[in-house]
Design an enzyme around this catalytic site. Structure first.
Site, PDB file in Angstrom:
ATOM      1  N   CYS A 112       2.065 -20.694  16.962  1.00 53.15           N
ATOM      2  CA  CYS A 112       0.954 -20.022  16.592  1.00 53.15           C
ATOM      3  C   CYS A 112      -0.405 -19.895  17.436  1.00 53.15           C
ATOM      4  CB  CYS A 112       1.374 -18.514  15.730  1.00 53.15           C
ATOM      5  SG  CYS A 112       3.279 -18.225  15.616  1.00 53.15           S
ATOM      6  N   HIS A 255      -5.309 -14.368  14.434  1.00 53.13           N
ATOM      7  CA  HIS A 255      -3.761 -14.558  14.795  1.00 53.13           C
ATOM      8  C   HIS A 255      -3.521 -13.599  13.875  1.00 53.13           C
ATOM      9  CE1 HIS A 255       0.272 -15.635  15.344  1.00 53.13           C
ATOM     10  NE2 HIS A 255       0.649 -16.333  14.229  1.00 53.13           N
ATOM     11  N   ASN A 285       4.056 -10.232  15.441  1.00 52.07           N
ATOM     12  CA  ASN A 285       3.415 -11.615  15.372  1.00 52.07           C
ATOM     13  C   ASN A 285       3.628 -11.394  17.096  1.00 52.07           C
ATOM     14  OD1 ASN A 285       3.411 -13.989  15.572  1.00 52.07           O
ATOM     15  ND2 ASN A 285       3.620 -14.218  13.419  1.00 52.07           N
TER      16      ASN A 285
HETATM   17  O1  UT7 Z   1       2.877 -16.558  12.799  1.00 52.40           O
HETATM   18  C1  UT7 Z   1       2.445 -17.789  11.691  1.00 52.40           C
HETATM   19  C2  UT7 Z   1       3.143 -18.196  10.797  1.00 52.40           C
HETATM   20  N1  UT7 Z   1       4.196 -17.023   9.877  1.00 52.40           N
HETATM   21  C3  UT7 Z   1       2.892 -16.309   9.029  1.00 52.40           C
HETATM   22  O2  UT7 Z   1       1.964 -16.542   8.828  1.00 52.40           O
HETATM   23  C4  UT7 Z   1       3.971 -15.523   7.964  1.00 52.40           C
HETATM   24  C5  UT7 Z   1       2.747 -15.538   7.092  1.00 52.40           C
HETATM   25  N2  UT7 Z   1       4.353 -14.811   5.253  1.00 52.40           N
HETATM   26  C6  UT7 Z   1       3.872 -13.644   5.915  1.00 52.40           C
HETATM   27  O3  UT7 Z   1       3.613 -13.123   6.449  1.00 52.40           O
HETATM   28  C7  UT7 Z   1       4.921 -12.678   4.819  1.00 52.40           C
HETATM   29  O4  UT7 Z   1       5.216 -14.324   3.227  1.00 52.40           O
HETATM   30  C8  UT7 Z   1       6.046 -12.150   4.456  1.00 52.40           C
HETATM   31  C9  UT7 Z   1       5.447 -10.960   5.127  1.00 52.40           C
HETATM   32  C10 UT7 Z   1       7.196 -13.337   5.697  1.00 52.40           C
HETATM   33  C11 UT7 Z   1       6.549 -11.993   3.818  1.00 52.40           C
HETATM   34  O5  UT7 Z   1       6.213 -11.324   2.398  1.00 52.40           O
HETATM   35  P1  UT7 Z   1       5.698 -11.642   0.819  1.00 52.40           P
HETATM   36  O6  UT7 Z   1       4.990 -10.897   0.256  1.00 52.40           O
HETATM   37  O7  UT7 Z   1       5.194 -13.211   1.285  1.00 52.40           O
HETATM   38  O8  UT7 Z   1       7.307 -11.224   1.099  1.00 52.40           O
HETATM   39  P2  UT7 Z   1       7.963 -12.875  -0.098  1.00 52.40           P
HETATM   40  O9  UT7 Z   1       8.766 -13.270   0.567  1.00 52.40           O
HETATM   41  O10 UT7 Z   1       6.617 -13.250  -1.136  1.00 52.40           O
HETATM   42  O11 UT7 Z   1       9.146 -11.563  -0.639  1.00 52.40           O
HETATM   43  C12 UT7 Z   1       8.816 -10.832  -1.571  1.00 52.40           C
HETATM   44  C13 UT7 Z   1      10.337 -10.016  -1.879  1.00 52.40           C
HETATM   45  C14 UT7 Z   1      11.591 -10.608  -2.119  1.00 52.40           C
HETATM   46  O12 UT7 Z   1      11.916  -9.778  -2.089  1.00 52.40           O
HETATM   47  P3  UT7 Z   1      12.704 -10.436  -4.243  1.00 52.40           P
HETATM   48  O13 UT7 Z   1      12.692 -11.832  -4.518  1.00 52.40           O
HETATM   49  O14 UT7 Z   1      11.347 -10.446  -4.732  1.00 52.40           O
HETATM   50  O15 UT7 Z   1      13.848  -9.463  -4.953  1.00 52.40           O
HETATM   51  C15 UT7 Z   1      12.336 -11.083  -0.739  1.00 52.40           C
HETATM   52  O16 UT7 Z   1      13.764 -10.835  -0.621  1.00 52.40           O
HETATM   53  O17 UT7 Z   1      10.753  -8.943  -0.642  1.00 52.40           O
HETATM   54  C16 UT7 Z   1      11.708  -9.053   0.027  1.00 52.40           C
HETATM   55  N3  UT7 Z   1      11.618  -8.943   1.209  1.00 52.40           N
HETATM   56  C17 UT7 Z   1      11.634  -7.782   2.024  1.00 52.40           C
HETATM   57  N4  UT7 Z   1      12.173  -6.693   1.701  1.00 52.40           N
HETATM   58  C18 UT7 Z   1      12.145  -5.460   2.355  1.00 52.40           C
HETATM   59  C19 UT7 Z   1      11.432 -10.584   2.048  1.00 52.40           C
HETATM   60  N5  UT7 Z   1      11.271  -9.703   3.513  1.00 52.40           N
HETATM   61  C20 UT7 Z   1      11.877  -8.149   3.275  1.00 52.40           C
HETATM   62  C21 UT7 Z   1      11.917  -7.483   4.595  1.00 52.40           C
HETATM   63  N6  UT7 Z   1      12.334  -5.957   4.476  1.00 52.40           N
HETATM   64  N7  UT7 Z   1      12.139  -7.459   5.369  1.00 52.40           N
END
Ligand code: UT7
Length: 334
Positions: A112, A255, A285
């Site tokens: 990215c 980004h 993204n």
């Molecule tokens: O492009 C350059 C590299 N990429 C990035 O910079 C991306 C950086 N990361 C992010 O933007 C975020 O970490 C994400 C958007 C990918 C995820 O958001 P988050 O707030 O960090 O969520 P998480 O991974 O901590 O997950 C929180 C909860 C989990 O459930 P539990 O364990 O709390 O029950 C996940 O299983 O949200 C759940 N979850 C979802 N729920 C509904 C993860 N993805 C989804 C989804 N829909 N799509």
């Protein structure tokens, strides 16, 4: 007087098929509400079957060349992590497709952060007199490398391409690229990757190749923390280098991974949130394409105006990050 790379044209494209959050919610255990509040994304565009990264890159490249008033370029740099194939590079195909003859053309891979890396390589080539005019394209087509069952990645990424024409000029010219800050940390390479298809894990008859090895995997939460830290530090170093205070930043073009990341970096830099360009709501993204897509959108909307200071910063797998400073020129955007 040092030769400095100056922005002369910009262009971008996303494929026609728009995929909104409700469409994905029908296929995956997710919701429009979760995606919007956790990322800021409302929809993304995905390529139709048969479309390749080069197809996206060529359209954006052509638009940037038109925006720059046509004319020859002496080099083509394609920033992509989703090339048409492992070998050869995709840039020569793009250069040939655009009718640019036998100019040097090569791919740069920095996930990215690719577009900022591409700009820096082009600026170096211009300063070293390897070329007077360079077409830099950031293009990625991740949709075919997303595991349709992985809600952590499938809702995030969109396809697209953005491009810029850089030309030799002076530091005082409108559009001058005033400085760069780049970095990487290979110790954390496992946080975002496509494990299969390289020298470490080739497809061969004795090692059954898993379909899932073709897919992008991402440890989102950890990447999030690194993204905020690295982009804040890199941007801070660049501001010092070019002598800008936070209040001198008219637009923060980060980004477009996640609106929460962009706001956290702006807060760390003391840049007002109203100065943050947000384009991910409409395209997701788009990896190496995200910054030129956001800049093109802001220029078309009329919010980005000639003479304004733009701070770009990007972060992605590698880990790789990079920042660049630019004074926005009077460019035609098509
Ligand atoms: O492009 C350059 C590299 N990429 C990035 O910079 C991306 C950086 N990361 C992010 O933007 C975020 O970490 C994400 C958007 C990918 C995820 O958001 P988050 O707030 O960090 O969520 P998480 O991974 O901590 O997950 C929180 C909860 C989990 O459930 P539990 O364990 O709390 O029950 C996940 O299983 O949200 C759940 N979850 C979802 N729920 C509904 C993860 N993805 C989804 C989804 N829909 N799509």
């Amino acid at each position: 007087m040092t030769r400095t790379a100056v922005l002369r044209g910009i262009g971008a494209m996303v494929p026609p098929r728009a995929v909104d959050n409700d469409e994905l919610s029908a296929l995956l255990d997710t919701s429009d509400e979760w995606i919007r509040t956790r990322t800021g994304i409302r929809r993304r565009h995905w390529a139709d079957p048969g479309m390749a990264t080069s197809d996206l890159a060529m359209v954006a490249g052509e638009r940037a060349l038109k925006s720059a008033g046509g004319g020859p370029v002496g080099m083509v740099i394609l920033a992509t992590s989703t090339p048409n194939q492992p070998m050869p590079a995709t840039a020569p195909q793009v250069a040939a497709g655009l009718g640019l003859g036998t100019v040097p053309a090569y791919d740069v891979t920095a996930a990215c952060a690719g577009f900022v890396y591409g700009l820096s390589v082009a600026a170096g080539a211009i300063a070293a007199r390897l070329a007077d005019r360079v077409l830099v394209i950031g293009a990625d087509l991740w949709s075919t490398r997303l595991n349709p069952d992985d809600r952590a990645t499938a809702v995030i990424f969109g396809d697209g391409a953005g491009a810029a024409v850089l030309e030799a000029g002076r530091e005082s010219d409108p559009g001058a690229l005033l400085g760069f800050d780049l970095g990487s940390d290979g110790l954390h390479r496992e946080l975002a990757r496509v494990p299969g298809g390289g020298s470490l894990q080739l497809a061969d008859p004795d090692t059954p190749f898993q379909q899932s090895d073709h897919y992008l995997t991402m440890r989102g939460k950890e990447i999030f923390t690194h993204a905020v830290g690295r982009m804040s530090e890199s941007s801070g170093r660049l501001l010092k280098q070019v002598g800008w205070e936070a209040r001198d930043v008219d637009w923060f073009a980060g980004h477009q991974a996640n609106a929460r990341i962009l706001h956290a970096v702006a807060d760390a830099l003391d840049v007002d949130r109203s100065r943050v360009l947000i384009h991910l709501d409409r395209v997701g993204n788009t990896s190496a394409a995200s910054i030129p897509l956001a800049l093109t959108d802001a220029a078309v909307q009329g919010s980005l105006r000639p003479g304004q200071n733009v701070l770009m910063t990007a972060f992605g797998g590698g880990l790789s990050w990079g920042s660049a400073a630019l004074n926005w020129p009077d460019v035609d955007v098509l």
